[in-house]
Design a protein around this motif. Sequence first.
Motif, PDB file in Angstrom:
ATOM      1  N   UNK A 152       0.462   2.021  -4.589  1.00 27.26           N
ATOM      2  CA  UNK A 152       1.435   1.486  -5.535  1.00 27.26           C
ATOM      3  C   UNK A 152       2.093   2.642  -6.254  1.00 27.26           C
ATOM      4  N   UNK A 153       3.414   2.508  -6.489  1.00 30.86           N
ATOM      5  CA  UNK A 153       4.098   3.516  -7.272  1.00 30.86           C
ATOM      6  C   UNK A 153       5.121   2.834  -8.166  1.00 30.86           C
ATOM      7  N   UNK A 154       5.457   3.481  -9.258  1.00 31.29           N
ATOM      8  CA  UNK A 154       6.488   2.998 -10.165  1.00 31.29           C
ATOM      9  C   UNK A 154       7.812   3.665  -9.825  1.00 31.29           C
ATOM     10  N   UNK A 155       8.885   2.873  -9.899  1.00 32.27           N
ATOM     11  CA  UNK A 155      10.223   3.423  -9.652  1.00 32.27           C
ATOM     12  C   UNK A 155      11.108   3.113 -10.836  1.00 32.27           C
ATOM     13  N   UNK A 179      -2.696  -6.918 -13.862  1.00 31.52           N
ATOM     14  CA  UNK A 179      -1.453  -7.252 -14.550  1.00 31.52           C
ATOM     15  C   UNK A 179      -0.877  -5.966 -15.119  1.00 31.52           C
ATOM     16  N   UNK A 180       0.438  -5.842 -15.056  1.00 29.98           N
ATOM     17  CA  UNK A 180       1.097  -4.635 -15.526  1.00 29.98           C
ATOM     18  C   UNK A 180       2.353  -5.016 -16.307  1.00 29.98           C
ATOM     19  N   UNK A 181       2.477  -4.488 -17.513  1.00 38.40           N
ATOM     20  CA  UNK A 181       3.703  -4.671 -18.295  1.00 38.40           C
ATOM     21  C   UNK A 181       4.619  -3.487 -18.013  1.00 38.40           C
ATOM     22  N   UNK A 182       5.821  -3.797 -17.559  1.00 43.62           N
ATOM     23  CA  UNK A 182       6.781  -2.744 -17.235  1.00 43.62           C
ATOM     24  C   UNK A 182       7.913  -2.724 -18.245  1.00 43.62           C
ATOM     25  N   UNK A 183       8.515  -1.565 -18.414  1.00 47.64           N
ATOM     26  CA  UNK A 183       9.723  -1.438 -19.213  1.00 47.64           C
ATOM     27  C   UNK A 183      10.892  -1.970 -18.402  1.00 47.64           C
ATOM     28  N   UNK A 184      11.977  -2.332 -19.085  1.00 50.76           N
ATOM     29  CA  UNK A 184      13.177  -2.769 -18.376  1.00 50.76           C
ATOM     30  C   UNK A 184      13.622  -1.682 -17.405  1.00 50.76           C
ATOM     31  N   UNK A 185      13.983  -2.103 -16.225  1.00 52.95           N
ATOM     32  CA  UNK A 185      14.443  -1.168 -15.212  1.00 52.95           C
ATOM     33  C   UNK A 185      13.348  -0.596 -14.334  1.00 52.95           C
ATOM     34  N   UNK A 186      12.082  -0.731 -14.739  1.00 56.60           N
ATOM     35  CA  UNK A 186      10.986  -0.238 -13.910  1.00 56.60           C
ATOM     36  C   UNK A 186      10.643  -1.255 -12.829  1.00 56.60           C
ATOM     37  N   UNK A 196       7.869  -1.839  -9.265  1.00 56.05           N
ATOM     38  CA  UNK A 196       6.660  -1.402  -8.581  1.00 56.05           C
ATOM     39  C   UNK A 196       6.926  -1.475  -7.085  1.00 56.05           C
ATOM     40  N   UNK A 197       6.484  -0.463  -6.371  1.00 55.38           N
ATOM     41  CA  UNK A 197       6.657  -0.453  -4.916  1.00 55.38           C
ATOM     42  C   UNK A 197       5.295  -0.300  -4.266  1.00 55.38           C
ATOM     43  N   UNK A 198       4.998  -1.194  -3.308  1.00 53.89           N
ATOM     44  CA  UNK A 198       3.781  -1.113  -2.514  1.00 53.89           C
ATOM     45  C   UNK A 198       4.146  -0.463  -1.191  1.00 53.89           C
ATOM     46  N   UNK A 199       3.407   0.560  -0.815  1.00 50.27           N
ATOM     47  CA  UNK A 199       3.594   1.217   0.475  1.00 50.27           C
ATOM     48  C   UNK A 199       2.338   1.009   1.296  1.00 50.27           C
ATOM     49  N   UNK A 200       2.500   0.968   2.597  1.00 51.53           N
ATOM     50  CA  UNK A 200       1.330   0.748   3.447  1.00 51.53           C
ATOM     51  C   UNK A 200       1.753   0.684   4.886  1.00 51.53           C
ATOM     52  N   UNK A 201       0.959   0.154   5.765  1.00 53.67           N
ATOM     53  CA  UNK A 201      -0.277  -0.538   5.426  1.00 53.67           C
ATOM     54  C   UNK A 201      -1.495   0.369   5.279  1.00 53.67           C
ATOM     55  N   UNK A 202      -1.466   1.560   5.851  1.00 58.82           N
ATOM     56  CA  UNK A 202      -2.655   2.432   5.754  1.00 58.82           C
ATOM     57  C   UNK A 202      -2.235   3.782   5.195  1.00 58.82           C
ATOM     58  N   UNK A 203      -2.612   4.165   4.052  1.00 56.28           N
ATOM     59  CA  UNK A 203      -3.327   3.418   3.024  1.00 56.28           C
ATOM     60  C   UNK A 203      -2.335   2.616   2.194  1.00 56.28           C
ATOM     61  N   UNK A 204      -2.848   1.644   1.466  1.00 60.88           N
ATOM     62  CA  UNK A 204      -2.024   0.922   0.504  1.00 60.88           C
ATOM     63  C   UNK A 204      -1.886   1.777  -0.751  1.00 60.88           C
TER      64      UNK A 204
END
Length: 168
Positions: free
Chosen positions: A165-168, A146-153, A155-163
């Motif tokens: 996560x990044x914040x935008x 679970x992740x609490x984000x600020x307004x406007x943030x 999360x982006x999942x990139x993959x498939x190899x490797x998986x």
Amino acid sequence: MGLPQALQDCEKTCEQLGQRLQQLLQQHNISNPLLVGIRTGGVWIAERLQQQLQLQETIGVLDISFYRDDFTRHGLHPQVKGSQLPDSIEDRDIILIDDVIMSGRTIRAAMNELFDYGRPASIKLVCLLDIGRRELPVQPDLCGATLDLSDGQLVKLSGPQPLTLSLA
């Protein structure tokens, strides 16, 4: 601001999620689940869980583009690829898998599409990441983190190899 330590290694989080999913299946006496991933990130997670659980059946794939409630506002995404499910999911135990759950609207759309294929015996929701902000009363049965984000943030999942996560 970077991701919490638990999310810096998506593969490890997926592995832990798979262990918890195995326990959930045992608790509910589900011996022949159909894993269904929501395109695209949910499909990547479903593929990893299928390998980890050593399930023989091919995973189902949902492309919910036509079921979105914002379709009339935003139009059709140019990358629509269609869904791939068995002809019927009647009386099947479905494990619906997505990468990130936020408002609950994607899951609502996915369930609407699933019911067009039949009436499942059950649907369990598994997500890699829960970032809250619900607009609909939809909660995952299992969540990697679970992740609490600020307004406007976002999360982006990139993959498939490797998986990753990044914040935008």
